[in-house]
Design an enzyme around this catalytic site. Sequence first.
Site, PDB file in Angstrom:
ATOM      1  N   GLY A   1      -0.727  -0.620   1.977  1.00 53.64           N
ATOM      2  CA  GLY A   1      -0.056  -0.981   0.735  1.00 53.64           C
ATOM      3  C   GLY A   1      -0.156  -2.472   0.504  1.00 53.64           C
ATOM      4  O   GLY A   1      -0.812  -3.183   1.254  1.00 53.64           O
ATOM      5  N   SER A   2       0.495  -2.957  -0.545  1.00 60.87           N
ATOM      6  CA  SER A   2       0.405  -4.382  -0.855  1.00 60.87           C
ATOM      7  C   SER A   2       1.371  -4.751  -1.969  1.00 60.87           C
ATOM      8  O   SER A   2       1.826  -3.903  -2.729  1.00 60.87           O
ATOM      9  CB  SER A   2      -1.020  -4.764  -1.314  1.00 60.87           C
ATOM     10  OG  SER A   2      -1.988  -4.423  -0.370  1.00 60.87           O
ATOM     11  N   ASN A   3       1.624  -6.052  -2.074  1.00 59.23           N
ATOM     12  CA  ASN A   3       2.263  -6.640  -3.242  1.00 59.23           C
ATOM     13  C   ASN A   3       1.290  -7.620  -3.872  1.00 59.23           C
ATOM     14  O   ASN A   3       0.514  -8.286  -3.176  1.00 59.23           O
ATOM     15  CB  ASN A   3       3.524  -7.434  -2.856  1.00 59.23           C
ATOM     16  CG  ASN A   3       4.566  -6.587  -2.164  1.00 59.23           C
ATOM     17  OD1 ASN A   3       4.880  -5.486  -2.606  1.00 59.23           O
ATOM     18  ND2 ASN A   3       5.118  -7.104  -1.081  1.00 59.23           N
TER      19      ASN A   3
ATOM     20  N   ASN B   1       1.993  -1.066  -5.496  1.00 63.14           N
ATOM     21  CA  ASN B   1       1.512   0.283  -5.169  1.00 63.14           C
ATOM     22  C   ASN B   1       2.082   1.378  -6.053  1.00 63.14           C
ATOM     23  O   ASN B   1       1.875   2.560  -5.768  1.00 63.14           O
ATOM     24  CB  ASN B   1       1.736   0.623  -3.687  1.00 63.14           C
ATOM     25  CG  ASN B   1       1.191  -0.436  -2.757  1.00 63.14           C
ATOM     26  OD1 ASN B   1       1.915  -0.974  -1.931  1.00 63.14           O
ATOM     27  ND2 ASN B   1      -0.080  -0.759  -2.907  1.00 63.14           N
TER      28      ASN B   1
ATOM     29  N   ARG C   1      10.040  -2.077  -3.948  1.00 63.48           N
ATOM     30  CA  ARG C   1       9.418  -3.401  -4.014  1.00 63.48           C
ATOM     31  C   ARG C   1       9.107  -3.800  -5.455  1.00 63.48           C
ATOM     32  O   ARG C   1       9.284  -4.966  -5.839  1.00 63.48           O
ATOM     33  CB  ARG C   1       8.144  -3.425  -3.170  1.00 63.48           C
ATOM     34  CG  ARG C   1       8.416  -3.421  -1.675  1.00 63.48           C
ATOM     35  CD  ARG C   1       7.128  -3.421  -0.874  1.00 63.48           C
ATOM     36  NE  ARG C   1       6.449  -2.132  -0.903  1.00 63.48           N
ATOM     37  CZ  ARG C   1       5.206  -1.933  -1.299  1.00 63.48           C
ATOM     38  NH1 ARG C   1       4.486  -2.957  -1.748  1.00 63.48           N
ATOM     39  NH2 ARG C   1       4.656  -0.734  -1.259  1.00 63.48           N
TER      40      ARG C   1
END
Length: 798
Positions: free
Chosen positions: A232-234, A504, A533
């Site tokens: 995943g990521s931001n 995501n 998030r």
Amino acid sequence: MMTTMSEARSSARVRVCVAGVLALFGGAACFLQARQNVPNAIVEIRRTSYGIPHIRAADEKGLGYGVGYAYARDNICLLAEELVTVNGERSKFWGPDAMAATDIGNLESDFFFRWLNNDKEIDAMARAQTKAVRDLLSGYAAGHNRYLIDAGAEGLPPACRDKRWVRPISEIDLLKNMRRLLVQNGLGRFLKALVAASPPAGADMGGKRNGELTREPVSLTAQRDVQEDIPGSNALAIGKAFSRNRRGLLLANPHYPWSGPLRFYQMHLTIPGKLDVMGASLPGLPIVNIGFTRNLAWTHTVDASSHFVAYRLQLDPADATRYLVDGEYESMQKISVVVDVLGETGSLEQRSHDFYQSRFGPVLGVSDQLAWKNGQAFAIHDANAGNGRALQQWYAMNRASSLDEFQSDVTQMLGIPWVNTIAVDAEGTALFMNVSAIPNINAAKLIACNPQNLVTTLRVKFPVLDGTRVACEWDRNPREAHEGLFPGEGLPILRREDFVQNSNDSAWLANPDQPLTGFSPIVSREKIELGGRARYTLEWLRRRREESTRSENGLDVEDLRTLVMRDDVYLASLVMDDLLKLCADETVGRSENREALVLATSCEKLSAWNRTADLDANMGYVYFEGFMERAREIRNAWRVSFDPSRPVDTPYGLNIGDPKVAAQLRAALISSEREATRAGFRPDAKWGEIQVASKGDRAIPIHGGSSAMGVYNVVRSTPSGNGRREVVYGSSYIQIVSFDQRGPRVESLLTFSESLNPESPHFADQTELFSKKEWVHLPFSEREIEADPSFERQTLRY
């Protein structure tokens, strides 16, 4: 024919290379190639603080050579093992019963990769590469092999010193590694099920049944088809309307494993007049995946699109290897693979295995409702199985001189496999693109080809279509460059001068002021609940925009540092008031029974908890994490449920007014505390004592927490005994890029550090910085590089 002195030296260098590698590494061919007709071709590897290599060469072959050499010096053991894996040779060196990964045995892994990376597919992938990419790959292999000679078998790190599985490599090895990365979130997620696939007993097998591998069908739960098993990521790109200096600003915060094939590596690549890019790349890749240039910065987040589709096959009652398509039966293709296996006596044996291929893709061996039995089977079709464009795609992005060129490269090539792209330019335009290899299946076809609502019935998270009709295949337009995929220009793309973001979730709310709607559900869905998030980011941006309007200030680098390092637990802001009311219930603590005492202990820690996953957070974080994991499974647990018209603000609160729900919530908190006790966590422990990264004999405390808890700085750890949890995944390569009149100004961290070699000074240095929330300034200009206090230069001839 006369041979020049320079050509003679080049030929001699090749002979020495071959002889040296054969002697050191046990018989594998050496692919080090002398530079023809350019006897003085050189590549420079200049290192700055924290061991970051700045590689400069005159052309792609030289650049690849430098990358291969630099990476081998830092992480040769990791790449060597990964290449053993993608060649299907783990059983050859470590035996069939050892584990390739959690819940995946070596023999399963080998069968899968021998099937995936078969000669036909790899040949097609090799032919698809441009000359520039081929030169990068061949140069990389040559540089890697040069390092093997320079280091010698005894000069390698302890993890692979004197090991037979460390060998010279070729560009074909690197393509096999790339192909594994491409299907990571498609076929790779079904590795066990693909190997387990076997026709029901009594089917016409046309030979021996699946060789010597005995495997039962894999349960759907065991497939781990859940978001926490996917990287995943931001990402947050700030445009000129919202940045303090009215230029672009980017935060890249990918959440990836701290070891293995997805472990990032920092580097700077330069071909004067042609390429100047810095950032991070995955193992074995001679390009930058996430990074920046003088005018641009970009990152990726794993997207919410479906990159694969399952098809339900209706089988011939007389032969379970035949399936019905438009009224006629077709035969599956049986594909046999053979692997070498280390026997008990140390000799090599061979084992074989059969895979079954339909026109819709390989057949799965999943138990429960997706089983190959009762007249049906299921096949999986991955859009990235035929993606030979990815390396060319990233190389074009590395070279793009403007945001327009960058966007055009991505939309035209469609080489991005399974991630969004978020970018910003120096002038302050922010760009979001949910543009990648996605099956071209519109909403109408999803409905028409799913008449029995298979997805709901089968309880899966991916599309399942009717395999009895050719009409249910992907839409194909021969005029499109990439048949069967959605054209890039028609996918979700958004340009803004304030911001775009993604954590995501679907493309829907990249910016709530301009929702992206109307796409096929296989691409992006709207009016669905956001992850914690994303809600945290959007609430933070809303507050900051209101403050900015009042003060006429915008965001700067320090703001983005704070965002990623605060370690706030967003879900706590939604439910803690109600949870503490539940704790304050008159029945809590008054009863002498054991459960009440456990509940009182949990409540005491929760009331004193600072609502973060920071190093100084008390056991309240551990109790809360365990509580919420259970509470989210309770029916009607939210006091206010999700409202599509208020996606950033809902759901919230705990439904403690319902006695039945309240009782279940108390039970969830009690279970959480007991689980923590069984794990050996002391009631007075701090989070920094529990969550650590082991580096040799050091246990470095690591802040950050669960994505499911809405912690922006995602860090996942697993129990490791002695009251600790070892970090395995999370924030990896972090970069904050701003621009001024001199070019990019970049703060970064590689959380797990540049090298896996415990003898390297860069084995733990950035991990220590991450623990202390300190940052590395990346030198980009020639002046900055040569002024770095740790500057060193290495020149290699190739």
